[in-house]
Design a protein around this motif. Sequence first.
Motif, PDB file in Angstrom:
ATOM      1  N   ARG A 240       0.825  -1.209   0.000  1.00 30.97           N
ATOM      2  CA  ARG A 240       0.000   0.000   0.000  1.00 30.97           C
ATOM      3  C   ARG A 240       0.858   1.258   0.000  1.00 30.97           C
ATOM      4  NH1 ARG A 240      -3.756  -2.278   4.779  1.00 30.97           N
ATOM      5  NH2 ARG A 240      -1.718  -3.134   5.308  1.00 30.97           N
ATOM      6  N   THR A 241       2.129   1.118  -0.396  1.00 31.92           N
ATOM      7  CA  THR A 241       3.049   2.253  -0.439  1.00 31.92           C
ATOM      8  C   THR A 241       3.299   2.664  -1.877  1.00 31.92           C
ATOM      9  OG1 THR A 241       4.160   1.532   1.594  1.00 31.92           O
ATOM     10  CG2 THR A 241       5.340   3.093   0.198  1.00 31.92           C
ATOM     11  N   LEU A 242       3.009   3.932  -2.178  1.00 36.02           N
ATOM     12  CA  LEU A 242       3.208   4.486  -3.516  1.00 36.02           C
ATOM     13  C   LEU A 242       4.519   5.272  -3.535  1.00 36.02           C
ATOM     14  CD1 LEU A 242       2.236   5.422  -6.394  1.00 36.02           C
ATOM     15  CD2 LEU A 242       1.051   7.290  -5.227  1.00 36.02           C
ATOM     16  N   TYR A 243       5.317   5.050  -4.592  1.00 34.47           N
ATOM     17  CA  TYR A 243       6.546   5.809  -4.812  1.00 34.47           C
ATOM     18  C   TYR A 243       6.328   6.736  -6.013  1.00 34.47           C
ATOM     19  CZ  TYR A 243       8.501   2.078  -1.893  1.00 34.47           C
ATOM     20  OH  TYR A 243       8.756   1.182  -0.881  1.00 34.47           O
ATOM     21  N   PRO A 244       5.799   7.956  -5.771  1.00 39.98           N
ATOM     22  CA  PRO A 244       5.418   8.832  -6.889  1.00 39.98           C
ATOM     23  C   PRO A 244       6.562   9.162  -7.844  1.00 39.98           C
ATOM     24  CG  PRO A 244       4.545   9.659  -4.806  1.00 39.98           C
ATOM     25  CD  PRO A 244       5.513   8.567  -4.471  1.00 39.98           C
ATOM     26  N   GLN A 245       7.790   9.324  -7.294  1.00 41.33           N
ATOM     27  CA  GLN A 245       8.921   9.676  -8.163  1.00 41.33           C
ATOM     28  C   GLN A 245       9.176   8.620  -9.229  1.00 41.33           C
ATOM     29  OE1 GLN A 245       8.828   9.434  -4.778  1.00 41.33           O
ATOM     30  NE2 GLN A 245      10.496  10.609  -3.831  1.00 41.33           N
ATOM     31  N   MET A 246       8.820   7.378  -8.915  1.00 42.06           N
ATOM     32  CA  MET A 246       9.097   6.294  -9.849  1.00 42.06           C
ATOM     33  C   MET A 246       8.154   6.305 -11.050  1.00 42.06           C
ATOM     34  SD  MET A 246      11.772   4.740  -8.770  1.00 42.06           S
ATOM     35  CE  MET A 246      12.326   6.380  -8.271  1.00 42.06           C
ATOM     36  N   ILE A 247       7.008   6.982 -10.915  1.00 48.08           N
ATOM     37  CA  ILE A 247       6.130   7.135 -12.087  1.00 48.08           C
ATOM     38  C   ILE A 247       6.870   7.910 -13.162  1.00 48.08           C
ATOM     39  CG2 ILE A 247       3.910   7.973 -12.926  1.00 48.08           C
ATOM     40  CD1 ILE A 247       2.885   7.859 -10.038  1.00 48.08           C
ATOM     41  N   ILE A 312      -2.658   4.086 -11.077  1.00 46.99           N
ATOM     42  CA  ILE A 312      -1.377   4.752 -11.288  1.00 46.99           C
ATOM     43  C   ILE A 312      -0.871   4.409 -12.680  1.00 46.99           C
ATOM     44  CG2 ILE A 312       0.990   5.042 -10.444  1.00 46.99           C
ATOM     45  CD1 ILE A 312      -1.499   3.326  -8.167  1.00 46.99           C
ATOM     46  N   GLY A 313      -0.535   5.434 -13.478  1.00 44.84           N
ATOM     47  CA  GLY A 313      -0.047   5.117 -14.816  1.00 44.84           C
ATOM     48  C   GLY A 313       0.215   6.340 -15.669  1.00 44.84           C
ATOM     49  N   PRO A 384     -16.336  21.560 -21.720  1.00 47.40           N
ATOM     50  CA  PRO A 384     -16.363  20.097 -21.849  1.00 47.40           C
ATOM     51  C   PRO A 384     -16.369  19.458 -20.461  1.00 47.40           C
ATOM     52  CG  PRO A 384     -14.144  20.913 -22.238  1.00 47.40           C
ATOM     53  CD  PRO A 384     -15.030  22.133 -22.103  1.00 47.40           C
ATOM     54  N   PRO A 385     -16.831  18.219 -20.342  1.00 46.31           N
ATOM     55  CA  PRO A 385     -16.846  17.540 -19.032  1.00 46.31           C
ATOM     56  C   PRO A 385     -15.438  17.117 -18.623  1.00 46.31           C
ATOM     57  CG  PRO A 385     -17.644  16.067 -20.749  1.00 46.31           C
ATOM     58  CD  PRO A 385     -17.429  17.395 -21.408  1.00 46.31           C
ATOM     59  N   THR A 386     -14.713  18.036 -18.016  1.00 42.07           N
ATOM     60  CA  THR A 386     -13.308  17.825 -17.642  1.00 42.07           C
ATOM     61  C   THR A 386     -13.163  17.884 -16.125  1.00 42.07           C
ATOM     62  OG1 THR A 386     -12.564  18.832 -19.708  1.00 42.07           O
ATOM     63  CG2 THR A 386     -10.952  18.681 -17.928  1.00 42.07           C
ATOM     64  N   PHE A 387     -12.421  16.925 -15.569  1.00 46.62           N
ATOM     65  CA  PHE A 387     -12.262  16.835 -14.115  1.00 46.62           C
ATOM     66  C   PHE A 387     -10.830  16.432 -13.760  1.00 46.62           C
ATOM     67  CE2 PHE A 387     -16.634  15.907 -15.119  1.00 46.62           C
ATOM     68  CZ  PHE A 387     -17.382  16.527 -14.119  1.00 46.62           C
ATOM     69  N   ASP A 388     -10.391  16.841 -12.579  1.00 52.57           N
ATOM     70  CA  ASP A 388      -9.212  16.242 -11.962  1.00 52.57           C
ATOM     71  C   ASP A 388      -9.686  14.954 -11.293  1.00 52.57           C
ATOM     72  OD1 ASP A 388      -7.557  18.404 -12.658  1.00 52.57           O
ATOM     73  OD2 ASP A 388      -8.144  19.510 -10.865  1.00 52.57           O
ATOM     74  N   VAL A 389      -9.038  13.833 -11.614  1.00 48.91           N
ATOM     75  CA  VAL A 389      -9.448  12.546 -11.043  1.00 48.91           C
ATOM     76  C   VAL A 389      -8.537  12.266  -9.847  1.00 48.91           C
ATOM     77  CG1 VAL A 389      -9.961  10.134 -11.513  1.00 48.91           C
ATOM     78  CG2 VAL A 389     -10.133  11.823 -13.359  1.00 48.91           C
ATOM     79  N   LEU A 390      -9.086  12.421  -8.647  1.00 47.37           N
ATOM     80  CA  LEU A 390      -8.270  12.422  -7.436  1.00 47.37           C
ATOM     81  C   LEU A 390      -7.784  11.044  -7.011  1.00 47.37           C
ATOM     82  CD1 LEU A 390     -10.117  15.084  -5.245  1.00 47.37           C
ATOM     83  CD2 LEU A 390      -8.390  15.397  -7.030  1.00 47.37           C
ATOM     84  N   ASN A 391      -8.378   9.973  -7.549  1.00 48.58           N
ATOM     85  CA  ASN A 391      -7.847   8.643  -7.227  1.00 48.58           C
ATOM     86  C   ASN A 391      -7.068   8.063  -8.408  1.00 48.58           C
ATOM     87  OD1 ASN A 391     -10.349   8.329  -8.606  1.00 48.58           O
ATOM     88  ND2 ASN A 391     -10.528   6.225  -7.874  1.00 48.58           N
ATOM     89  N   MET A 392      -6.510   8.953  -9.213  1.00 49.42           N
ATOM     90  CA  MET A 392      -5.550   8.579 -10.254  1.00 49.42           C
ATOM     91  C   MET A 392      -4.267   9.370 -10.044  1.00 49.42           C
ATOM     92  SD  MET A 392      -7.677   8.186 -13.822  1.00 49.42           S
ATOM     93  CE  MET A 392      -8.591   6.685 -14.194  1.00 49.42           C
ATOM     94  N   TRP A 393      -3.128   8.720 -10.346  1.00 52.65           N
ATOM     95  CA  TRP A 393      -1.814   9.344 -10.165  1.00 52.65           C
ATOM     96  C   TRP A 393      -0.996   9.176 -11.437  1.00 52.65           C
ATOM     97  CZ3 TRP A 393      -0.677  11.466  -5.269  1.00 52.65           C
ATOM     98  CH2 TRP A 393      -1.609  11.157  -4.264  1.00 52.65           C
ATOM     99  N   THR A 394      -0.327  10.265 -11.820  1.00 50.98           N
ATOM    100  CA  THR A 394       0.524  10.194 -13.004  1.00 50.98           C
ATOM    101  C   THR A 394       1.808  10.974 -12.749  1.00 50.98           C
ATOM    102  OG1 THR A 394       0.535  10.379 -15.422  1.00 50.98           O
ATOM    103  CG2 THR A 394      -0.504  12.183 -14.196  1.00 50.98           C
ATOM    104  N   ALA A 395       2.580  11.259 -13.806  1.00 51.06           N
ATOM    105  CA  ALA A 395       3.890  11.899 -13.659  1.00 51.06           C
ATOM    106  C   ALA A 395       3.784  13.220 -12.902  1.00 51.06           C
ATOM    107  CB  ALA A 395       4.511  12.122 -15.034  1.00 51.06           C
ATOM    108  N   GLY A 396       4.854  13.541 -12.174  1.00 53.39           N
ATOM    109  CA  GLY A 396       4.891  14.789 -11.434  1.00 53.39           C
ATOM    110  C   GLY A 396       4.107  14.750 -10.143  1.00 53.39           C
ATOM    111  N   ASP A 397       3.814  13.532  -9.634  1.00 51.71           N
ATOM    112  CA  ASP A 397       3.059  13.385  -8.390  1.00 51.71           C
ATOM    113  C   ASP A 397       1.731  14.138  -8.494  1.00 51.71           C
ATOM    114  OD1 ASP A 397       2.366  12.724  -5.834  1.00 51.71           O
ATOM    115  OD2 ASP A 397       3.746  14.112  -4.850  1.00 51.71           O
TER     116      ASP A 397
END
Length: 408
Positions: A240-247, A312-313, A384-397
């Motif tokens: 359950r540990t995310l390493y954001p830098q590794m994305i 995460i992706g 347009p129907p645009t949102f920040d998806v808070l349970n998704m993670w991508t580059a730049g944390d």
Amino acid sequence: MKRLTLLFAAVALAVSAVSAQVVQTPVKGKTGIRLYDKVVPRTEIILPQIQGYNCYKADFHTHTIYSDGEITPRERMREAWYDGLDIIAITDHLEIRRYEKYMLRALAPYNPDGVPYKYANAGAGNKNDKNAPMLSNLNACFEEALHFVEKEKIPVLPVRGTEIWRSPKTTGEYNALFLKDINAICTADLFECFRRVKEQGGIIIHNHPGWNRPTMDKSEDQERIYAEGWVDGIEVVNGRTLYPQMIDRCINEKLFISASTDLHIPSSQRYPRGGEIFRTHTIVLAKELTEEAVKEALKAHRTIGYSANNFIGEQYWLNELLNAAVICQVIGVDEEAGKRTFLFTNTCSVPFILKRGKATHKLLPFQSLRINISRNKETEEFYPPTFDVLNMWTAGDKHPRLTFEIDK
């Protein structure tokens, strides 16, 4: 209409899984009475196809009693099925096989002198003689798992693998997957070990890159390992540990993203079954459930990590997943107020947390949500129907900002 039909089918499947737990009436047998039958269902993780690829759920990092885990290979395969996985790798340590000494004690009376065989350190062959042959058959664990799967007809793809370990601070740990012979890669020379993995066509994942290290910057050994092209993917989530830098590293160096449990204990002790949060896994986008198709997907880095209802992706694949999973329709237009009403319908097992401006909406699994979106006052066009998806993670944390495709 076709996507709505798929949604109804998914809901029916989920309902049938729940109803399978109903306690039945006692049944009389020849020698006793069975008081109840409880059918334990597979916890089905329902995900859509993405661009024609199936979403296979994989855990590429688990352990058994053949190294330092606490359950058997057979039980690892069985629980993988009940946890909703399609692919599982048992990656017992190449160098550390702590539980073998207990097995040897139990087997000691079968030796002529009653003394157990000397416990082997798998990476070095023998601490007194590095050229000594291995005493352990490192393929035995996979062979036991494979035999069990074939005998019980469990539709899970087992992957032959092992975890390669040296010093966490200087080298780190790596999973070698899709091997032909684990014994053949055994050597005290770490870099020779990696070369042998690649000679067998194996895939290498850099495991938990922040574990027991003061930094996630590459050490001198890691600089060489990466420069040689030996690493194919990185375990961006461990447990359950995310390493954001590794994305960022995965995206910049064109490596696939992996999320794994690193289980040593039974999965039920860490991921209670119930269908709200599933065990950590890697979503592999492949055409079919074969070793060749899965390896091709990893090489093409078509993966998305999942952990605790987070995805995460790469932003591209996160956007494709969101639009494949959610039906977005315009169900009302108020020209006078300058608003459009959207109906968002989630067809998968995982919620999506959508943020627009100051408002946050939770789109639950197999449910719908209405959201009003106003017109741009300057251009007079609808946003347009645009949102920040808070349970998704991508580059730049960061949480990606994604736009829904409107279904006609």
